[in-house]
Scaffold this motif. Sequence first.
Motif, PDB file in Angstrom:
ATOM      1  N   ALA A  46       0.849  -1.206   0.000  1.00  0.00           N
ATOM      2  CA  ALA A  46       0.000   0.000   0.000  1.00  0.00           C
ATOM      3  C   ALA A  46       0.880   1.251   0.000  1.00  0.00           C
ATOM      4  CB  ALA A  46      -0.917  -0.003   1.217  1.00  0.00           C
ATOM      5  N   GLY A  47       0.457   2.243  -0.769  1.00  0.00           N
ATOM      6  CA  GLY A  47       1.185   3.506  -0.822  1.00  0.00           C
ATOM      7  C   GLY A  47       2.301   3.526  -1.855  1.00  0.00           C
ATOM      8  N   GLU A  48       2.601   2.380  -2.437  1.00  0.00           N
ATOM      9  CA  GLU A  48       3.714   2.332  -3.406  1.00  0.00           C
ATOM     10  C   GLU A  48       3.249   2.588  -4.842  1.00  0.00           C
ATOM     11  OE1 GLU A  48       6.310  -1.094  -2.985  1.00  0.00           O
ATOM     12  OE2 GLU A  48       5.952  -1.118  -0.820  1.00  0.00           O
ATOM     13  N   GLY A  49       1.946   2.588  -5.060  1.00  0.00           N
ATOM     14  CA  GLY A  49       1.433   2.862  -6.411  1.00  0.00           C
ATOM     15  C   GLY A  49       1.683   1.725  -7.388  1.00  0.00           C
ATOM     16  N   ILE A  50       1.847   0.506  -6.875  1.00  0.00           N
ATOM     17  CA  ILE A  50       2.144  -0.621  -7.769  1.00  0.00           C
ATOM     18  C   ILE A  50       1.078  -1.721  -7.735  1.00  0.00           C
ATOM     19  CG2 ILE A  50       4.657  -0.302  -7.767  1.00  0.00           C
ATOM     20  CD1 ILE A  50       4.683  -2.681  -5.655  1.00  0.00           C
ATOM     21  N   ALA A  51      -0.034  -1.451  -7.057  1.00  0.00           N
ATOM     22  CA  ALA A  51      -1.089  -2.476  -6.996  1.00  0.00           C
ATOM     23  C   ALA A  51      -1.685  -2.696  -8.376  1.00  0.00           C
ATOM     24  CB  ALA A  51      -2.176  -2.035  -6.024  1.00  0.00           C
ATOM     25  N   ASN A  52      -1.956  -3.920  -8.699  1.00  0.00           N
ATOM     26  CA  ASN A  52      -2.604  -4.241  -9.964  1.00  0.00           C
ATOM     27  C   ASN A  52      -4.076  -3.800  -9.893  1.00  0.00           C
ATOM     28  OD1 ASN A  52      -3.636  -5.390 -12.276  1.00  0.00           O
ATOM     29  ND2 ASN A  52      -2.445  -7.274 -12.078  1.00  0.00           N
ATOM     30  N   PRO A  53      -4.497  -2.908 -10.798  1.00  0.00           N
ATOM     31  CA  PRO A  53      -5.888  -2.425 -10.752  1.00  0.00           C
ATOM     32  C   PRO A  53      -6.864  -3.331 -11.504  1.00  0.00           C
ATOM     33  CG  PRO A  53      -4.671  -1.277 -12.473  1.00  0.00           C
ATOM     34  CD  PRO A  53      -3.692  -2.243 -11.850  1.00  0.00           C
ATOM     35  N   LEU A  54      -6.350  -4.378 -12.163  1.00  0.00           N
ATOM     36  CA  LEU A  54      -7.212  -5.116 -13.098  1.00  0.00           C
ATOM     37  C   LEU A  54      -8.254  -5.998 -12.412  1.00  0.00           C
ATOM     38  CD1 LEU A  54      -4.625  -5.890 -15.933  1.00  0.00           C
ATOM     39  CD2 LEU A  54      -6.327  -4.045 -15.821  1.00  0.00           C
ATOM     40  N   ALA A  55      -7.988  -6.444 -11.176  1.00  0.00           N
ATOM     41  CA  ALA A  55      -9.028  -7.196 -10.457  1.00  0.00           C
ATOM     42  C   ALA A  55     -10.242  -6.299 -10.232  1.00  0.00           C
ATOM     43  CB  ALA A  55      -8.487  -7.711  -9.127  1.00  0.00           C
ATOM     44  N   THR A  56      -9.967  -5.038  -9.942  1.00  0.00           N
ATOM     45  CA  THR A  56     -11.056  -4.077  -9.740  1.00  0.00           C
ATOM     46  C   THR A  56     -11.748  -3.766 -11.066  1.00  0.00           C
ATOM     47  OG1 THR A  56      -9.925  -3.173  -7.829  1.00  0.00           O
ATOM     48  CG2 THR A  56     -11.577  -1.763  -8.871  1.00  0.00           C
ATOM     49  N   VAL A  57     -10.959  -3.584 -12.119  1.00  0.00           N
ATOM     50  CA  VAL A  57     -11.556  -3.322 -13.442  1.00  0.00           C
ATOM     51  C   VAL A  57     -12.493  -4.474 -13.828  1.00  0.00           C
ATOM     52  CG1 VAL A  57     -11.046  -3.124 -15.914  1.00  0.00           C
ATOM     53  CG2 VAL A  57      -9.613  -1.906 -14.249  1.00  0.00           C
ATOM     54  N   ARG A  58     -12.039  -5.696 -13.577  1.00  0.00           N
ATOM     55  CA  ARG A  58     -12.859  -6.853 -13.958  1.00  0.00           C
ATOM     56  C   ARG A  58     -14.087  -6.985 -13.047  1.00  0.00           C
ATOM     57  NH1 ARG A  58      -8.943 -11.827 -14.768  1.00  0.00           N
ATOM     58  NH2 ARG A  58     -10.444 -12.492 -16.334  1.00  0.00           N
ATOM     59  N   SER A  59     -13.962  -6.506 -11.814  1.00  0.00           N
ATOM     60  CA  SER A  59     -15.138  -6.483 -10.936  1.00  0.00           C
ATOM     61  C   SER A  59     -16.151  -5.468 -11.459  1.00  0.00           C
ATOM     62  CB  SER A  59     -14.733  -6.138  -9.497  1.00  0.00           C
ATOM     63  OG  SER A  59     -13.782  -7.060  -9.015  1.00  0.00           O
ATOM     64  N   VAL A  60     -15.648  -4.357 -12.001  1.00  0.00           N
ATOM     65  CA  VAL A  60     -16.537  -3.363 -12.618  1.00  0.00           C
ATOM     66  C   VAL A  60     -17.232  -3.978 -13.834  1.00  0.00           C
ATOM     67  CG1 VAL A  60     -16.638  -1.158 -13.853  1.00  0.00           C
ATOM     68  CG2 VAL A  60     -15.230  -1.362 -11.783  1.00  0.00           C
ATOM     69  N   ALA A  61     -16.497  -4.779 -14.592  1.00  0.00           N
ATOM     70  CA  ALA A  61     -17.117  -5.439 -15.758  1.00  0.00           C
ATOM     71  C   ALA A  61     -18.278  -6.332 -15.290  1.00  0.00           C
ATOM     72  CB  ALA A  61     -16.073  -6.253 -16.527  1.00  0.00           C
ATOM     73  N   MET A  62     -18.076  -7.025 -14.172  1.00  0.00           N
ATOM     74  CA  MET A  62     -19.166  -7.862 -13.633  1.00  0.00           C
ATOM     75  C   MET A  62     -20.328  -6.993 -13.169  1.00  0.00           C
ATOM     76  SD  MET A  62     -17.086 -10.805 -11.475  1.00  0.00           S
ATOM     77  CE  MET A  62     -18.366 -12.065 -11.381  1.00  0.00           C
ATOM     78  N   LEU A  63     -20.006  -5.845 -12.597  1.00  0.00           N
ATOM     79  CA  LEU A  63     -21.049  -4.909 -12.135  1.00  0.00           C
ATOM     80  C   LEU A  63     -21.890  -4.423 -13.328  1.00  0.00           C
ATOM     81  CD1 LEU A  63     -20.502  -1.944  -9.664  1.00  0.00           C
ATOM     82  CD2 LEU A  63     -21.658  -1.567 -11.828  1.00  0.00           C
ATOM     83  N   LEU A  64     -21.206  -4.034 -14.405  1.00  0.00           N
ATOM     84  CA  LEU A  64     -21.927  -3.511 -15.577  1.00  0.00           C
ATOM     85  C   LEU A  64     -22.826  -4.606 -16.164  1.00  0.00           C
ATOM     86  CD1 LEU A  64     -19.064  -1.415 -17.230  1.00  0.00           C
ATOM     87  CD2 LEU A  64     -21.024  -0.569 -15.894  1.00  0.00           C
ATOM     88  N   ASP A  65     -22.296  -5.797 -16.222  1.00  0.00           N
ATOM     89  CA  ASP A  65     -23.067  -6.930 -16.708  1.00  0.00           C
ATOM     90  C   ASP A  65     -24.327  -7.118 -15.848  1.00  0.00           C
ATOM     91  OD1 ASP A  65     -23.025  -8.875 -18.696  1.00  0.00           O
ATOM     92  OD2 ASP A  65     -22.602 -10.413 -17.181  1.00  0.00           O
ATOM     93  N   HIS A  66     -24.133  -7.030 -14.549  1.00  0.00           N
ATOM     94  CA  HIS A  66     -25.241  -7.203 -13.609  1.00  0.00           C
ATOM     95  C   HIS A  66     -26.311  -6.123 -13.791  1.00  0.00           C
ATOM     96  CE1 HIS A  66     -27.152  -8.365  -9.837  1.00  0.00           C
ATOM     97  NE2 HIS A  66     -27.210  -7.090  -9.518  1.00  0.00           N
ATOM     98  N   LEU A  67     -25.873  -4.904 -14.131  1.00  0.00           N
ATOM     99  CA  LEU A  67     -26.830  -3.808 -14.340  1.00  0.00           C
ATOM    100  C   LEU A  67     -27.577  -3.953 -15.666  1.00  0.00           C
ATOM    101  CD1 LEU A  67     -24.770  -0.660 -13.191  1.00  0.00           C
ATOM    102  CD2 LEU A  67     -26.611  -1.824 -11.940  1.00  0.00           C
ATOM    103  N   GLY A  68     -27.145  -4.920 -16.470  1.00  0.00           N
ATOM    104  CA  GLY A  68     -27.767  -5.085 -17.786  1.00  0.00           C
ATOM    105  C   GLY A  68     -27.000  -4.369 -18.880  1.00  0.00           C
ATOM    106  N   GLU A  69     -25.858  -3.751 -18.527  1.00  0.00           N
ATOM    107  CA  GLU A  69     -25.019  -3.070 -19.520  1.00  0.00           C
ATOM    108  C   GLU A  69     -23.938  -4.046 -19.988  1.00  0.00           C
ATOM    109  OE1 GLU A  69     -25.807  -0.331 -20.800  1.00  0.00           O
ATOM    110  OE2 GLU A  69     -27.257   0.458 -19.368  1.00  0.00           O
ATOM    111  N   SER A  70     -24.407  -5.165 -20.547  1.00  0.00           N
ATOM    112  CA  SER A  70     -23.482  -6.251 -20.885  1.00  0.00           C
ATOM    113  C   SER A  70     -22.497  -5.855 -21.975  1.00  0.00           C
ATOM    114  CB  SER A  70     -24.248  -7.474 -21.350  1.00  0.00           C
ATOM    115  OG  SER A  70     -25.202  -7.803 -20.390  1.00  0.00           O
TER     116      SER A  70
END
Length: 351
Positions: A285-309
């Motif tokens: 934490a604080g180093e700016g090196i965390a992989n953001p893609l798990a979160t991006v892919r969680s957003v993809a699941m969220l959009l799918d769930h909202l019907g914005e497949s």
Amino acid sequence: MAYEIALIPGDGIGEEVLTAVRPLVDDLAASAGFGLDYTDLDWGSERYLAEGAMMPEDGIETLRSHDAILLGAVGHPDVPDHVTLHGLMLPIRKRLNQQVCKRPATLLEGVESPLRGYGGGDVDLVVFRENTEGEYADVGGREHRGFDHEVAVQSAVYTREGTETVVRAAFEAAADREGYLTNVTKSNAQAHGMVFWDDVVREVSEDYPGVDVERLLVDAAAMDFVRRPEEFDVVVASNLFGDVLTDLGAIVTGSLGLAPSANLALDGDAPSMFEPVHGSAPDIAGEGIANPLATVRSVAMLLDHLGESAAGTRLEDAVADQLADPDAPRTPDLGGDAGTDAVVAALRERL
Ligand code: NAD
Ligand code: IPM
Ligand code: MN
């Protein structure tokens, strides 16, 4: 059309990745013709340290009016984990009745598995984890503190409704996928709860004659996630077993930094919550090196769930393209030397 999203960045890298990813998601939504109206919620450990509570008393009610919840991660080195998690994330899952946790694990092209001989496309499984009871039931207590006869009791609770809900969701997914479901329990040692779970699986299986059911004990399943991950399709497991197996599934498919998750409130009265499988990672934490893609892919699941497949698929495809591109930046967990922001910037350009 705008969706109401409750945004809880939380702690550590959870906060870092959500902050980095948010503008990209807004761009995507705008270009797809819908809006995302966020309620920014500063809930988490800093709030706990300042005010004595992870979220306000009416926090759960605040969440209810939203279409979905997006969460970063929870956990702080200065506060005991059972305090932070029981003060925020676990009550959300339980009180919004998010009974089903869906966690896909796919080995994508261009991502290296620590397993020898595995390449892109070789592993593609999804774990359905029971999400509000089982070993995580808040049933038990401690007595006689400080005495030699001090005792701690932690009981697991399996309801027919809770078990059947996650088992049915897993069968539905299996019927849509390869028709192959692995039921993971520990029925040899836990003759009450886990044998009950197996009974429910057997009953529900009668409604899905096209789905083949394999039964595995969790110790053997852990081994087989390493020995033959390619053979799994849909896996259904209790809360704790599903938790452990999904970190394993994440690393077998490249990194915890790539693993998304959906906490689904299937009765439709309450919002579902989307979050990466990983935690707040105080070690980076604080180093700016965390992989953001798990979160991006969680957003993809969220959009799918909202019907914005369409938007969800576009996002997921862009992640896959970027990972397949040997010249694209990647974070250290994937063997690269890029930071969080560089990965998000490249993805934004690609989109
Ligand atoms: P963790 O998932 O935070 O980290 C485990 C390991 O994976 C660490 O070495 C970390 O650096 C690495 N890692 C995790 N996510 C990464 C990412 N996006 N990019 C690169 N590397 C990544 O698990 P932990 O260390 O056991 O727990 C840390 C804290 O997080 C604890 O307080 C724990 O209770 C909490 N936690 C919260 C959640 C959640 O909010 N959903 C999940 C798991 C753990
Ligand atoms: C997860 C996490 C949580 C869980 C912890 C932080 C309580 O490990 O979401 O996988 O066990 O559910
Ligand atoms: Mn976990």
